[in-house]
Motif scaffolding. Sequence first.
Motif, PDB file in Angstrom:
ATOM      1  N   ILE A 117       0.842  -1.200   0.000  1.00  0.00           N
ATOM      2  CA  ILE A 117       0.000   0.000   0.000  1.00  0.00           C
ATOM      3  C   ILE A 117       0.875   1.247   0.000  1.00  0.00           C
ATOM      4  N   GLY A 118       0.265   2.369  -0.357  1.00  0.00           N
ATOM      5  CA  GLY A 118       0.907   3.669  -0.217  1.00  0.00           C
ATOM      6  C   GLY A 118       2.177   3.829  -1.024  1.00  0.00           C
ATOM      7  N   GLY A 119       3.059   4.706  -0.502  1.00  0.00           N
ATOM      8  CA  GLY A 119       4.286   5.044  -1.210  1.00  0.00           C
ATOM      9  C   GLY A 119       5.238   3.886  -1.376  1.00  0.00           C
ATOM     10  N   ILE A 120       5.273   2.971  -0.410  1.00  0.00           N
ATOM     11  CA  ILE A 120       6.190   1.840  -0.514  1.00  0.00           C
ATOM     12  C   ILE A 120       5.831   0.955  -1.706  1.00  0.00           C
ATOM     13  N   PHE A 121       4.526   0.767  -1.956  1.00  0.00           N
ATOM     14  CA  PHE A 121       4.140  -0.022  -3.124  1.00  0.00           C
ATOM     15  C   PHE A 121       4.353   0.769  -4.404  1.00  0.00           C
ATOM     16  N   ARG A 122       4.122   2.076  -4.356  1.00  0.00           N
ATOM     17  CA  ARG A 122       4.387   2.905  -5.536  1.00  0.00           C
ATOM     18  C   ARG A 122       5.851   2.749  -5.961  1.00  0.00           C
ATOM     19  N   HIS A 123       6.769   2.772  -5.000  1.00  0.00           N
ATOM     20  CA  HIS A 123       8.189   2.590  -5.270  1.00  0.00           C
ATOM     21  C   HIS A 123       8.445   1.234  -5.930  1.00  0.00           C
ATOM     22  N   ILE A 124       7.875   0.169  -5.353  1.00  0.00           N
ATOM     23  CA  ILE A 124       8.074  -1.175  -5.885  1.00  0.00           C
ATOM     24  C   ILE A 124       7.473  -1.293  -7.283  1.00  0.00           C
ATOM     25  N   ARG A 125       6.281  -0.755  -7.463  1.00  0.00           N
ATOM     26  CA  ARG A 125       5.608  -0.836  -8.766  1.00  0.00           C
ATOM     27  C   ARG A 125       6.454  -0.197  -9.860  1.00  0.00           C
ATOM     28  N   ASP A 126       6.945   1.009  -9.615  1.00  0.00           N
ATOM     29  CA  ASP A 126       7.746   1.710 -10.623  1.00  0.00           C
ATOM     30  C   ASP A 126       9.053   0.979 -10.889  1.00  0.00           C
ATOM     31  N   LEU A 127       9.684   0.496  -9.818  1.00  0.00           N
ATOM     32  CA  LEU A 127      10.957  -0.201  -9.967  1.00  0.00           C
ATOM     33  C   LEU A 127      10.777  -1.525 -10.706  1.00  0.00           C
ATOM     34  N   ALA A 128       9.777  -2.310 -10.304  1.00  0.00           N
ATOM     35  CA  ALA A 128       9.543  -3.600 -10.949  1.00  0.00           C
ATOM     36  C   ALA A 128       9.184  -3.436 -12.420  1.00  0.00           C
ATOM     37  N   THR A 129       8.382  -2.407 -12.716  1.00  0.00           N
ATOM     38  CA  THR A 129       8.005  -2.148 -14.110  1.00  0.00           C
ATOM     39  C   THR A 129       9.222  -1.815 -14.949  1.00  0.00           C
ATOM     40  N   ALA A 130      10.072  -0.921 -14.440  1.00  0.00           N
ATOM     41  CA  ALA A 130      11.277  -0.534 -15.183  1.00  0.00           C
ATOM     42  C   ALA A 130      12.217  -1.720 -15.350  1.00  0.00           C
ATOM     43  N   ASN A 178      -5.449  -3.304  -3.976  1.00  0.00           N
ATOM     44  CA  ASN A 178      -5.354  -4.574  -4.692  1.00  0.00           C
ATOM     45  C   ASN A 178      -5.438  -4.403  -6.202  1.00  0.00           C
ATOM     46  N   ARG A 179      -6.143  -3.369  -6.654  1.00  0.00           N
ATOM     47  CA  ARG A 179      -6.165  -3.095  -8.104  1.00  0.00           C
ATOM     48  C   ARG A 179      -4.768  -2.775  -8.606  1.00  0.00           C
ATOM     49  N   GLY A 180      -4.017  -2.011  -7.809  1.00  0.00           N
ATOM     50  CA  GLY A 180      -2.648  -1.693  -8.196  1.00  0.00           C
ATOM     51  C   GLY A 180      -1.776  -2.926  -8.296  1.00  0.00           C
ATOM     52  N   VAL A 181      -1.939  -3.843  -7.356  1.00  0.00           N
ATOM     53  CA  VAL A 181      -1.173  -5.092  -7.380  1.00  0.00           C
ATOM     54  C   VAL A 181      -1.552  -5.919  -8.605  1.00  0.00           C
ATOM     55  N   GLU A 182      -2.845  -5.986  -8.876  1.00  0.00           N
ATOM     56  CA  GLU A 182      -3.320  -6.768 -10.025  1.00  0.00           C
ATOM     57  C   GLU A 182      -2.836  -6.180 -11.345  1.00  0.00           C
ATOM     58  N   GLU A 183      -2.746  -4.858 -11.433  1.00  0.00           N
ATOM     59  CA  GLU A 183      -2.258  -4.214 -12.650  1.00  0.00           C
ATOM     60  C   GLU A 183      -0.781  -4.496 -12.886  1.00  0.00           C
ATOM     61  N   LEU A 184      -0.031  -4.688 -11.805  1.00  0.00           N
ATOM     62  CA  LEU A 184       1.390  -4.988 -11.934  1.00  0.00           C
ATOM     63  C   LEU A 184       1.639  -6.443 -12.303  1.00  0.00           C
ATOM     64  N   GLU A 185       0.752  -7.341 -11.908  1.00  0.00           N
ATOM     65  CA  GLU A 185       0.985  -8.776 -12.040  1.00  0.00           C
ATOM     66  C   GLU A 185       1.374  -9.230 -13.450  1.00  0.00           C
ATOM     67  N   PRO A 186       0.745  -8.743 -14.545  1.00  0.00           N
ATOM     68  CA  PRO A 186       1.133  -9.217 -15.874  1.00  0.00           C
ATOM     69  C   PRO A 186       2.590  -8.929 -16.239  1.00  0.00           C
ATOM     70  N   LYS A 187       3.228  -7.999 -15.552  1.00  0.00           N
ATOM     71  CA  LYS A 187       4.624  -7.653 -15.853  1.00  0.00           C
ATOM     72  C   LYS A 187       5.613  -8.521 -15.074  1.00  0.00           C
TER      73      LYS A 187
END
Length: 410
Positions: A16-29, A51-60
């Motif tokens: 959740i929050g900023g910590i997941f935002r950091h992971i999402r951007d890093l994992a995507t890159a 959970n929507r954010g987590v699900e959106e990241l999953e395909p990557k």
Amino acid sequence: MTTTPMRIVHCVRSPIGGIFRHIRDLATAQAEAGHDVGLICDSTTGSAFDNRGVEELEPKLALGLARFPMQRQLTFKDLTATLALYRHIRDLKPDILHGHGAKGGAYVRLIGSILKLRGQKVSRVYCPHGGSLHYDPNRFEGRIYHTIEGMLGRLTDGLVFVSDYEAAAYESKVGQPRALSRIVYNGLTPAEFAPVSVDESAGDFLYIGMLRDLKGPDLFIEALHNIRLKTGQAPRAHIVGEGPDEERYRNMVKRFDLERAVTFHGALPAREAFKLARNVVVPSRAEAMPYIILETVAAERPLIATRVGGIPEIFGRYSNRLIEPGHIGKLTVAMEAALDSPEQMAGEAKELRSCLAETFSTELMNDRITTLYQELKGIKPADQSVAAPANGLSGVARAQTALARSSNRS
């Protein structure tokens, strides 16, 4: 930039929050750069928005998404969770185990150490994101967590700090890092530097963030009450976010008779929330390197914020505009000034935005963290154009003064 592909697994307790935002951007890159990436997180936390954010990241995630029950506090259930995580991670055969937050960091360093003993060549990387470093070192709980951090430091290959302040806090509360360390600021995408205009019906103030006392929504509500007592009219305000103390804040609003002035919205994307009010207020009592500050500044929204964590590093030469954390009187005065001087607030927002883009970008964040991984694995980067400083800790000295002042107030 051509890179040697790596198998990278990120682990965080609560996505959740900023910590997941950091992971999402890093994992995507990392995925876009050709690495195989996986994510492990708690299965019991997270709202529908999270959970929507987590699900959106999953395909990557070529190494998949795995969710296990993880407790926030230390309990005997951690033994069961560690065993389940170990079996999952062992089969992924990662090159890099990157733990985020205190619990995620503990899991990857313990499990990574077992894997190394069993012959797997895995590097253990930890990013605190504030976490246990927020605890007061003079209190029993703080001493316990900082002692554990010191023990886990012996099982750490790489450390990533998201601000000079966080690096200084680690040195002060835990000790000099034994691992290869880097300071890597959180970053934004180019699209986030487009200014956001407010709606015609916009309110006066917006609080956006976790609904917990550490972030200061109680101070925000009390300041609104103070302005109403002084002027006879409460400013119109919006509260955007979710968290464990939401019901208590709703009761505060009722107790102060602010129900017609304050609207709760739940979680919303930041740039959508910015349209709701003319001024953003971030009254945090503690932070590491908050994304909401970066997002507000990049969107050129007028901002009232506190002098905590890495926020002064974002404000740079404008850090004198920050207010003392936890001081309701100064927060009230700052909000009154914003109501009286909208043109000045808009001008200050424009000045802040002009100096943000080069330092706080997702491209730079990813490059510096990937460079750390490569150094740990003995891989020579193909392009050194934006590599990190030699030791990554050049800003710690100037952060020590701010840390000392903060500790003295505790």
